[in-house]
Design a protein around this motif. Structure first.
Motif, PDB file in Angstrom:
ATOM      1  N   LYS A  27     -23.016  70.723  30.602  1.00  0.00           N
ATOM      2  CA  LYS A  27     -24.010  69.701  30.936  1.00  0.00           C
ATOM      3  C   LYS A  27     -23.898  68.496  29.989  1.00  0.00           C
ATOM      4  CE  LYS A  27     -25.865  72.016  34.383  1.00  0.00           C
ATOM      5  NZ  LYS A  27     -25.882  71.523  35.774  1.00  0.00           N
ATOM      6  N   CYS A  54     -25.645  57.863  33.915  1.00  0.00           N
ATOM      7  CA  CYS A  54     -26.633  58.356  32.949  1.00  0.00           C
ATOM      8  C   CYS A  54     -26.129  58.331  31.511  1.00  0.00           C
ATOM      9  CB  CYS A  54     -27.133  59.756  33.306  1.00  0.00           C
ATOM     10  SG  CYS A  54     -27.975  59.821  34.902  1.00  0.00           S
ATOM     11  N   ALA A  92     -25.240  72.497  44.294  1.00  0.00           N
ATOM     12  CA  ALA A  92     -26.176  72.524  43.167  1.00  0.00           C
ATOM     13  C   ALA A  92     -26.167  73.853  42.434  1.00  0.00           C
ATOM     14  CB  ALA A  92     -27.589  72.213  43.655  1.00  0.00           C
ATOM     15  N   GLN A 151     -24.719  64.090  38.295  1.00  0.00           N
ATOM     16  CA  GLN A 151     -25.681  63.012  38.418  1.00  0.00           C
ATOM     17  C   GLN A 151     -25.712  62.484  39.854  1.00  0.00           C
ATOM     18  OE1 GLN A 151     -23.154  63.389  36.219  1.00  0.00           O
ATOM     19  NE2 GLN A 151     -23.482  62.223  34.325  1.00  0.00           N
ATOM     20  N   TYR A 207     -30.851  60.211  39.204  1.00  0.00           N
ATOM     21  CA  TYR A 207     -31.301  61.542  38.788  1.00  0.00           C
ATOM     22  C   TYR A 207     -30.229  62.137  37.890  1.00  0.00           C
ATOM     23  CZ  TYR A 207     -34.591  61.067  42.659  1.00  0.00           C
ATOM     24  OH  TYR A 207     -35.569  60.616  43.507  1.00  0.00           O
ATOM     25  N   LEU A 208     -30.647  62.820  36.861  1.00  0.00           N
ATOM     26  CA  LEU A 208     -29.705  63.360  35.893  1.00  0.00           C
ATOM     27  C   LEU A 208     -28.813  64.432  36.489  1.00  0.00           C
ATOM     28  CD1 LEU A 208     -28.598  63.537  33.024  1.00  0.00           C
ATOM     29  CD2 LEU A 208     -30.455  65.135  32.477  1.00  0.00           C
ATOM     30  N   ASP A 209     -29.351  65.237  37.424  1.00  0.00           N
ATOM     31  CA  ASP A 209     -28.570  66.345  37.958  1.00  0.00           C
ATOM     32  C   ASP A 209     -28.974  66.592  39.409  1.00  0.00           C
ATOM     33  OD1 ASP A 209     -26.629  68.295  37.885  1.00  0.00           O
ATOM     34  OD2 ASP A 209     -27.537  69.467  36.278  1.00  0.00           O
ATOM     35  N   PRO A 257     -29.781  69.415  41.091  1.00  0.00           N
ATOM     36  CA  PRO A 257     -31.005  70.185  41.341  1.00  0.00           C
ATOM     37  C   PRO A 257     -32.272  69.346  41.169  1.00  0.00           C
ATOM     38  CG  PRO A 257     -29.466  71.481  40.050  1.00  0.00           C
ATOM     39  CD  PRO A 257     -28.903  70.097  40.107  1.00  0.00           C
ATOM     40  N   GLU A 258     -32.286  68.452  40.195  1.00  0.00           N
ATOM     41  CA  GLU A 258     -33.439  67.579  39.988  1.00  0.00           C
ATOM     42  C   GLU A 258     -33.645  66.660  41.190  1.00  0.00           C
ATOM     43  OE1 GLU A 258     -34.273  63.642  37.262  1.00  0.00           O
ATOM     44  OE2 GLU A 258     -33.241  65.336  36.327  1.00  0.00           O
ATOM     45  N   ALA A 259     -32.572  66.113  41.711  1.00  0.00           N
ATOM     46  CA  ALA A 259     -32.677  65.229  42.871  1.00  0.00           C
ATOM     47  C   ALA A 259     -33.159  65.991  44.100  1.00  0.00           C
ATOM     48  CB  ALA A 259     -31.323  64.573  43.148  1.00  0.00           C
ATOM     49  N   ALA A 307     -35.001  68.699  44.144  1.00  0.00           N
ATOM     50  CA  ALA A 307     -36.415  69.036  43.964  1.00  0.00           C
ATOM     51  C   ALA A 307     -37.302  67.848  44.297  1.00  0.00           C
ATOM     52  CB  ALA A 307     -36.656  69.507  42.531  1.00  0.00           C
ATOM     53  N   ALA A 308     -36.890  66.657  43.886  1.00  0.00           N
ATOM     54  CA  ALA A 308     -37.682  65.461  44.179  1.00  0.00           C
ATOM     55  C   ALA A 308     -37.692  65.165  45.677  1.00  0.00           C
ATOM     56  CB  ALA A 308     -37.120  64.264  43.407  1.00  0.00           C
TER      57      ALA A 308
END
Length: 445
Positions: A124, A213, A316, A324, A336-338, A340-342, A344-345
């Motif tokens: 990461k 990022c 993911a 990213q 988005y940093l990653d 999975p984060e994107a 989730a949003a």
């Protein structure tokens, strides 16, 4: 190997696709995979990699591309700090040079981005450490440059390149003083490169690689950093003092030895037009010392198509690397940093207000460049093809390096056929777009 097109660039692939953090592990991967990859990429000419190839002399055309160099193939070598230290032992270095010579190979570029472990465990954002805020990054880069000068052929005009982190991961750079500190270390490294050139006659350049990022993320940010810090009068005076050079010579040395690695995936993820970015760098006097030939993922997310979402979730699942995401919505870019984060949003309904629906995602997940579709997803292959078309007519660098390091974490269906054939196919795909109907084997060293 050199391609028979404008600028006669050198083409290779980056060996960071192979697992190996020690020099014995790297050497084993080269012996196991690299020879087979180049044999397949060059149309099965195995004789070129069994020690029986033509090593010199013979018929050469005026442009330096001729029969004598026909079987020479390039190596884009990735060395961790540990592997670099182990290779630096004189006996190991001599043995490696002999391996290269026997197999008609040559090293012209190093990947000095990942300092430590790069496969098999989460890296990461740790992959950027140590960064250019740390003296350890400077020492590592100095060693890589020294090794590359030892390995670089003596061909007139052949410069070596070492790609490196984009300064630092963005959260690490908090003040203008941090940017200045990174620039000072880069100047110290430039002084080392000047010393190498004086001692050996070999030219080596450091290539910072902008990435989503990170401190250097976009082309405008890279231009700003080099203009305001790296090439600033204060830095010129520092190099002048360190290397005992006149101010004009010091400025020229900075511009010669420090520049960028232009990663096609990263630039496409940022929605940049690659030819425009290259033109801006040229206008700013910033050298592009390597182009990494890579492609990322592209997804239309406005409709939340179930097949697209399922495919994104499959990608993911990788826990090793950052992936990213840059999202385009209503003319704006959101990051988005990653992955999975994107996801989730997006799936939680917080990715955008109703008046600004997400339109398209570009995902920093390097995928095989010869595939335009990855399951239910598209890739940035069209942007890559446009870049290669531009480079074919308007050379921007001598170094082209295919870089699909994510092979081990691709979804299983994308790994059918095996890694060796996939990399060979990538090299052929590039050659077809750069050279046309001439074979890779018709290119010189």
């Amino acid at each position: 190997m050199r391609l028979a097109c404008a600028g006669a660039p050198h083409l290779t692939y980056c060996t960071n696709i192979h697992t190996g953090e020690t020099w014995p592990e790297v050497k084993q991967s080269l012996e196991t995979h690299l020879l087979d990859i180049w044999s397949r990429a060059a149309g099965g000419d195995e004789g070129a990699h069994r020690g029986g190839g033509d090593r010199g002399g013979g018929d050469r055309r005026a442009d330096g591309v001729g029969a004598s160099a026909r079987r020479r193939c390039g190596v884009g070598l990735r060395l961790s700090a540990r592997a670099a230290a182990e290779l630096a032992v004189p006996a190991e270095l001599d043995a490696f040079r002999d391996f290269l010579e026997r197999n008609s190979l040559y090293v012209f570029t190093l990947n000095g981005f990942p300092y430590g472990r790069f496969h098999g465990a989460p890296v990461k954002e740790q992959v950027y450490l140590p960064d250019w805020l740390d003296d350890e990054r400077l020492a590592y880069s100095d060693l890589l440059a020294t090794l590359l000068a030892e390995l670089l052929p003596s061909d007139e005009g052949l410069m070596g390149s070492v790609s490196t982190v984009p300064g630092a991961f963005r959260p690490r750079v908090r003040t203008p003083d941090d940017a200045a500190a990174m620039a000072r270390r880069l100047v110290e490294h430039a002084a080392h490169l000047v010393g190498i050139r004086r001692r050996t006659g070999k030219r080596v350049a450091l290539a910072l690689e902008p990435e989503p990022c990170c401190f250097l993320e976009t082309t405008p940010e890279a231009i700003g950093f080099f203009t305001d810090h790296v090439f600033a009068p204060e830095r010129v005076r520092e190099l002048s003092a360190l290397a005992g050079m006149s101010l004009p010579d010091a400025e020229e040395a900075l511009r010669t030895h420090l520049g960028l690695c232009f990663d096609a995936c990263h630039m496409a993820v940022e929605f940049e037009d690659a030819p425009e970015s290259l033109a801006a760098l040229r206008s700013a006097g910033i050298g592009v010392h390597k182009v990494q030939i890579s492609a990322g993922l592209r997804a239309r997310v406005a409709e939340r198509d179930p097949a697209t979402m399922a495919r994104l979730r499959a990608y993911a699942e990788d826990v090793v690397y950052l992936h990213q995401v840059v999202e385009r919505r209503g003319g704006e870019l959101v990051r988005y940093l990653d992955l999975p984060e994107a996801l989730a949003a997006l799936e939680g309904g917080s990715a955008a207000p109703p008046e600004a629906t997400p339109e398209e995602w570009r995902v920093h997940f390097h995928v095989p460049i010869f595939r335009e579709i990855e399951g239910a997803l598209a890739t940035t292959q069209p942007e890559l093809a446009a870049l290669l078309s531009h480079l074919r007519e308007s050379p921007a660098t001598q170094h082209l390096e295919v870089e699909t390091y994510t092979w081990d974490v691709l979804p299983e269906d994308q790994r059918r056929g095996g890694m060796v054939e996939a990399v060979a196919r990538e090299l052929r795909w590039v050659e077809e777009r750069m050279v046309g109907d001439k074979s890779v084997g018709e290119a010189g060293r």
